[in-house]
Design a protein around this motif. Structure first.
Motif, mmCIF file in Angstrom:
data_model
loop_
_atom_site.group_PDB
_atom_site.id
_atom_site.type_symbol
_atom_site.label_atom_id
_atom_site.label_comp_id
_atom_site.label_asym_id
_atom_site.label_seq_id
_atom_site.Cartn_x
_atom_site.Cartn_y
_atom_site.Cartn_z
ATOM 1 N N ALA A 65 29.391 22.946 -8.806
ATOM 2 C CA ALA A 65 28.105 22.938 -8.112
ATOM 3 C C ALA A 65 27.993 24.158 -7.201
ATOM 4 O O ALA A 65 28.992 24.643 -6.647
ATOM 5 N N VAL A 66 26.772 24.649 -7.056
ATOM 6 C CA VAL A 66 26.471 25.730 -6.115
ATOM 7 C C VAL A 66 25.447 25.209 -5.104
ATOM 8 O O VAL A 66 24.850 24.145 -5.289
ATOM 9 N N ARG A 67 25.239 25.950 -4.025
ATOM 10 C CA ARG A 67 24.350 25.485 -2.961
ATOM 11 C C ARG A 67 22.953 25.150 -3.482
ATOM 12 O O ARG A 67 22.350 24.151 -3.093
ATOM 13 N N SER A 68 22.454 25.982 -4.371
ATOM 14 C CA SER A 68 21.080 25.783 -4.842
ATOM 15 C C SER A 68 20.919 24.471 -5.612
ATOM 16 O O SER A 68 19.821 23.915 -5.666
ATOM 17 N N ASP A 69 22.000 23.956 -6.203
ATOM 18 C CA ASP A 69 21.925 22.669 -6.893
ATOM 19 C C ASP A 69 21.598 21.534 -5.924
ATOM 20 O O ASP A 69 21.084 20.493 -6.332
ATOM 21 N N LEU A 70 21.910 21.743 -4.663
ATOM 22 C CA LEU A 70 21.845 20.672 -3.669
ATOM 23 C C LEU A 70 20.797 20.934 -2.597
ATOM 24 O O LEU A 70 20.732 20.195 -1.605
ATOM 25 N N SER A 71 19.950 21.937 -2.797
ATOM 26 C CA SER A 71 19.018 22.356 -1.752
ATOM 27 C C SER A 71 17.707 21.582 -1.757
ATOM 28 O O SER A 71 16.901 21.734 -0.845
ATOM 29 N N ALA A 72 17.482 20.743 -2.780
ATOM 30 C CA ALA A 72 16.273 19.917 -2.813
ATOM 31 C C ALA A 72 16.487 18.656 -1.978
ATOM 32 O O ALA A 72 17.557 18.431 -1.423
ATOM 33 N N SER A 73 15.449 17.826 -1.895
ATOM 34 C CA SER A 73 15.534 16.601 -1.103
ATOM 35 C C SER A 73 16.524 15.620 -1.723
ATOM 36 O O SER A 73 16.888 15.720 -2.896
ATOM 37 N N ALA A 74 16.919 14.632 -0.930
ATOM 38 C CA ALA A 74 17.945 13.687 -1.364
ATOM 39 C C ALA A 74 17.548 12.930 -2.627
ATOM 40 O O ALA A 74 18.383 12.724 -3.510
ATOM 41 N N VAL A 75 16.281 12.500 -2.730
ATOM 42 C CA VAL A 75 15.897 11.720 -3.916
ATOM 43 C C VAL A 75 15.868 12.573 -5.173
ATOM 44 O O VAL A 75 15.971 12.047 -6.283
ATOM 45 N N GLU A 76 15.728 13.874 -5.028
ATOM 46 C CA GLU A 76 15.784 14.756 -6.193
ATOM 47 C C GLU A 76 17.224 15.056 -6.595
ATOM 48 O O GLU A 76 17.556 15.098 -7.779
ATOM 49 N N VAL A 77 18.081 15.262 -5.616
ATOM 50 C CA VAL A 77 19.473 15.611 -5.893
ATOM 51 C C VAL A 77 20.256 14.406 -6.402
ATOM 52 O O VAL A 77 21.088 14.534 -7.312
ATOM 53 N N ALA A 78 19.996 13.223 -5.845
ATOM 54 C CA ALA A 78 20.839 12.047 -6.121
ATOM 55 C C ALA A 78 21.062 11.789 -7.609
ATOM 56 O O ALA A 78 22.215 11.670 -8.043
ATOM 57 N N PRO A 79 20.012 11.681 -8.453
ATOM 58 C CA PRO A 79 20.278 11.388 -9.865
ATOM 59 C C PRO A 79 21.007 12.507 -10.596
ATOM 60 O O PRO A 79 21.653 12.263 -11.617
ATOM 61 N N ARG A 80 20.926 13.731 -10.070
ATOM 62 C CA ARG A 80 21.614 14.853 -10.716
ATOM 63 C C ARG A 80 23.131 14.761 -10.556
ATOM 64 O O ARG A 80 23.874 15.412 -11.302
ATOM 65 N N LEU A 81 23.591 13.991 -9.582
ATOM 66 C CA LEU A 81 25.034 13.867 -9.363
ATOM 67 C C LEU A 81 25.689 12.922 -10.357
ATOM 68 O O LEU A 81 26.905 12.983 -10.568
ATOM 69 N N LEU A 82 24.900 12.041 -10.966
ATOM 70 C CA LEU A 82 25.452 11.031 -11.868
ATOM 71 C C LEU A 82 26.078 11.672 -13.102
ATOM 72 O O LEU A 82 25.469 12.545 -13.738
ATOM 73 N N GLY A 83 27.263 11.229 -13.433
ATOM 74 C CA GLY A 83 28.007 11.816 -14.549
ATOM 75 C C GLY A 83 28.806 13.042 -14.162
ATOM 76 O O GLY A 83 29.649 13.502 -14.931
ATOM 77 N N GLY A 84 28.546 13.573 -12.974
ATOM 78 C CA GLY A 84 29.356 14.664 -12.455
ATOM 79 C C GLY A 84 30.646 14.128 -11.861
ATOM 80 O O GLY A 84 30.941 12.931 -11.942
ATOM 81 N N GLU A 85 31.422 15.003 -11.264
ATOM 82 C CA GLU A 85 32.715 14.585 -10.707
ATOM 83 C C GLU A 85 32.898 15.106 -9.297
ATOM 84 O O GLU A 85 32.497 16.232 -8.970
ATOM 85 N N LEU A 86 33.507 14.285 -8.464
ATOM 86 C CA LEU A 86 34.086 14.738 -7.209
ATOM 87 C C LEU A 86 35.584 14.840 -7.442
ATOM 88 O O LEU A 86 36.228 13.856 -7.819
#
Length: 262
Positions: free
Chosen positions: A21-42
């Motif tokens: 992930a880069v900063r721009s992936d996470l720069s939108a509002s929480a409701v926009e970013v949240a579903p994009r995290l699914l299937g990703g990894e921490l």
């Protein structure tokens, strides 16, 4: 390969399809970013002592919740730690996207949130549940789960935000603010956030265990991978079921306050 082993489960996951992930992936509002995290990894790399080499745990994210900051929309999100403004506890939420806000729940559980939105907005996405796909033995030891791990034990390793925080080894307060984009070391730990392609199997609904109207479908800001066994069960927060009964048809269809920064 033995059932439940990292190699067995890792072979089932297209890890090579993920990217950092880069900063721009996470720069939108929480409701926009949240579903994009699914299937990703921490991915976390945590040392148990000053002399020990960091141990890696990979968590596939299966359930998240969005929380808007005080500066979002006409009203503050009544379920957010940022609703009353910046405090010593929630200071990380107001910072640069990509850092992890690690807070203590009920004085016991360290819960992990991904800070998102423009700096100064106070948005965060709670990691509610996931599947440990690497470092299972380490995660189990942290959780106090004795081997061998059967299907239910594997399912439950990081099912719920308290279990998740324990499994990945991030602790409040020492790891609050750790940067999952730059992956800089903090108190013997590093974290990396990896993202995959946008999914078409994402479900949404009220947040779990959140009190009052903030825990109703006026705020359908919980997102999860449909039919994934690691997703935590829904439960009403204090007064939320009663608040839901009082919602009008119009408010039931709304998404709460606008996610546009004033």
């Amino acid at each position: 390969m033995p059932r439940g082993s990292d190699l067995a489960r890792g072979a089932e996951r297209p890890h090579d399809a993920l990217r950092r992930a880069v900063r721009s992936d996470l720069s939108a509002s929480a409701v926009e970013v949240a579903p994009r995290l699914l299937g990703g990894e921490l991915r976390t790399f945590v040392s148990t002592s000053t002399a020990a080499a960091p141990v890696e745990v990979r968590l596939r994210i299966t359930e998240v919740e969005a929380y808007h900051g005080q500066g979002t929309g006409e009203f503050a999100d009544p379920g957010s730690h940022a609703r009353m403004g910046r405090t010593a506890r929630n200071a990380t939420m107001w910072g640069e996207p990509g850092h992890l806000y690690v807070y203590l729940s009920h004085g016991i559980h360290s819960c992990v949130n991904v800070v998102c939105g423009p700096e100064g907005q106070g948005d965060g996405v709670l990691l509610r549940a996931g599947e440990v796909v690497w470092g299972t033995d380490t995660a189990a030891r942290r959780r106090g789960v004795a081997p061998p791990l059967g299907r239910i034990a594997l399912r439950d390793l990081a099912r719920g935000p308290g279990r998740l925080g324990q499994a990945v080894g991030l602790r409040h307060p020492v790891h609050d603010g750790i940067d999952a984009v730059a992956s800089e070391e903090r108190h013997g730990a590093r974290a990396e956030l990896w993202l995959g392609e946008e999914r078409n199997d994402v479900a949404t609904g009220p947040r779990v265990g959140v009190a009052g109207v903030a825990g109703t479908d006026a705020f359908p800001w919980r997102f999860w991978i449909e039919a994934d066994p690691t997703v935590s069960p829904f439960r009403w927060g204090r007064g939320a079921a009663e608040a839901a009964q009082g919602l009008t048809p119009e408010s039931r269809g709304s998404t709460g306050p606008s996610p546009v920064l004033n």
